[in-house]
Design a protein around this motif. Structure first.
Motif, PDB file in Angstrom:
ATOM      1  N   SER A  27     167.926 -62.754  93.743  1.00 54.44           N
ATOM      2  CA  SER A  27     167.784 -64.160  94.125  1.00 54.44           C
ATOM      3  C   SER A  27     169.056 -64.667  94.789  1.00 54.44           C
ATOM      4  CB  SER A  27     167.454 -65.012  92.893  1.00 54.44           C
ATOM      5  OG  SER A  27     166.215 -64.626  92.338  1.00 54.44           O
ATOM      6  N   PHE A 128     170.277 -67.996  89.070  1.00 56.74           N
ATOM      7  CA  PHE A 128     169.326 -68.049  90.163  1.00 56.74           C
ATOM      8  C   PHE A 128     168.039 -67.386  89.662  1.00 56.74           C
ATOM      9  CE2 PHE A 128     173.502 -67.217  92.530  1.00 56.74           C
ATOM     10  CZ  PHE A 128     173.845 -68.561  92.508  1.00 56.74           C
ATOM     11  N   ILE A 146     167.738 -72.962  90.782  1.00 58.14           N
ATOM     12  CA  ILE A 146     169.192 -72.871  90.612  1.00 58.14           C
ATOM     13  C   ILE A 146     169.577 -73.782  89.457  1.00 58.14           C
ATOM     14  CG2 ILE A 146     171.420 -73.194  91.737  1.00 58.14           C
ATOM     15  CD1 ILE A 146     169.936 -72.902  94.430  1.00 58.14           C
TER      16      ILE A 146
END
Length: 317
Positions: A27, A128, A146
């Motif tokens: 990610s 993430f 996030i």
């Protein structure tokens, strides 16, 4: 039995880490690709910004000509507001104001600020989290959340176009999961035609540059006893506020994604404890020891109050 339980716990922990770590890495790589795509591709976005203040409709064009960035942000409704970038020059055109130019790396008002973040650095304090895939603006997107590990900040959900890696939707969420702001692309194009349209800016006459006064180095006799993890001081300044007729000392902090300032001045008869919140911005004012302490920035109210309460004041010079 106790040794067996410890061994099982350690094994479970290692399995969980081995599952989460690759996801975090993957990610994070996608988010870095988003940052690179946003600054290197030739593209046009039509999008809306939705917040508690209303809905804005905008168009953003971006191109790279001879290794120099050119960009244009145009407000699509109401009075014509336009911002143009040519390299490190950002020019502003607004009704009722003389056009002017400032130095800058990108148009602050265009894409969400997280697009320009350093995600390698943020990986030390943020998780993430991959959420899956879905469709936005008729494009398949990778969805990533996030989240700050210490729970003291807001969080983001980002939808990245699976092909170009451009952000097609960004939601800013409070700690209860409520949406504070939303950036949402309605249509977009990535092609050389955008580059050709932006070539006219190479020779365009831009307004004069405004010089920003250099602030003097100052030393304060107060400091923050607690800050959210990863927050670092960026600048500090002392300035006179004409309307208040008193000096204000300020420190600006950022973690690379969110920022806030701490402002300290002498309290007066109008000073009161107060809390104001508008969208992502919180203003927390605390009166203590004849000082007015105000925390202003992109923080949940509880975090702003904790910072304000942690300020230690030294003896007046």
């Amino acid at each position: 039995m106790k040794q067996l339980w410890c061994a099982v716990s350690l094994m479970a922990g290692s399995l969980m880490y081995s599952t989460l770590a690759p996801a975090q890495t993957t990610s994070g790589a996608l988010l870095q690709q988003m940052e690179q795509a946003s600054q290197s591709l030739n593209y046009e976005l039509a999008y809306i910004n939705v917040s508690r203040l209303g809905i804005e409709s905008l168009r953003f064009r971006h191109a790279v000509l001879d290794n120099k960035v050119y960009a244009q942000l145009l407000q699509m409704d109401g009075p014509r507001r336009e911002i143009i970038q040519r390299g490190s020059e950002i020019s502003y055109f607004e009704p009722g104001l003389e056009p002017f130019t400032l130095a800058g790396e990108h148009i602050v008002d265009s894409l969400p600020s997280l697009v320009f973040a350093d995600f390698k650095q943020l990986s030390a304090i943020y998780d993430f989290v991959p959420v899956g895939r879905t469709r936005i603006a008729d494009q398949m997107c990778e969805v990533i959340r996030i989240v700050a590990r210490d729970g003291t900040r807001y969080s983001y959900i980002v939808w990245l176009d699976s092909e170009t890696r451009l952000p097609l939707r960004v939601d800013l969420l409070d700690r209860d999961g409520e949406t504070l702001e939303q950036y949402r692309v309605v249509s977009f194009a990535v092609d050389e035609g955008i580059r050709k349209m932006m070539q006219s800016l190479e020779k365009a006459s831009l307004p004069p540059s405004l010089s920003v006064p250099v602030s003097d180095k100052v030393t304060f006799n107060w400091k923050a006893g607690w800050l959210p993890g990863g927050m670092k001081e960026v600048t500090q300044s002392r300035r006179q506020i004409p309307s208040l007729n008193k000096p204000v000392e300020s420190r600006l902090y950022s973690d690379g994604l969110f920022s806030f300032s701490i402002n300290v001045s002498m309290a007066d008869k109008n000073s009161t404890n107060q809390l104001l919140r508008t969208g992502r911005r919180t203003v927390e004012t605390v009166i203590r020891d004849n000082a007015e302490i105000t925390v202003v920035g992109e923080l949940p109210p509880s975090t702003a109050k904790r910072i304000a309460d942690s300020i230690t004041l030294g003896a007046k010079k």
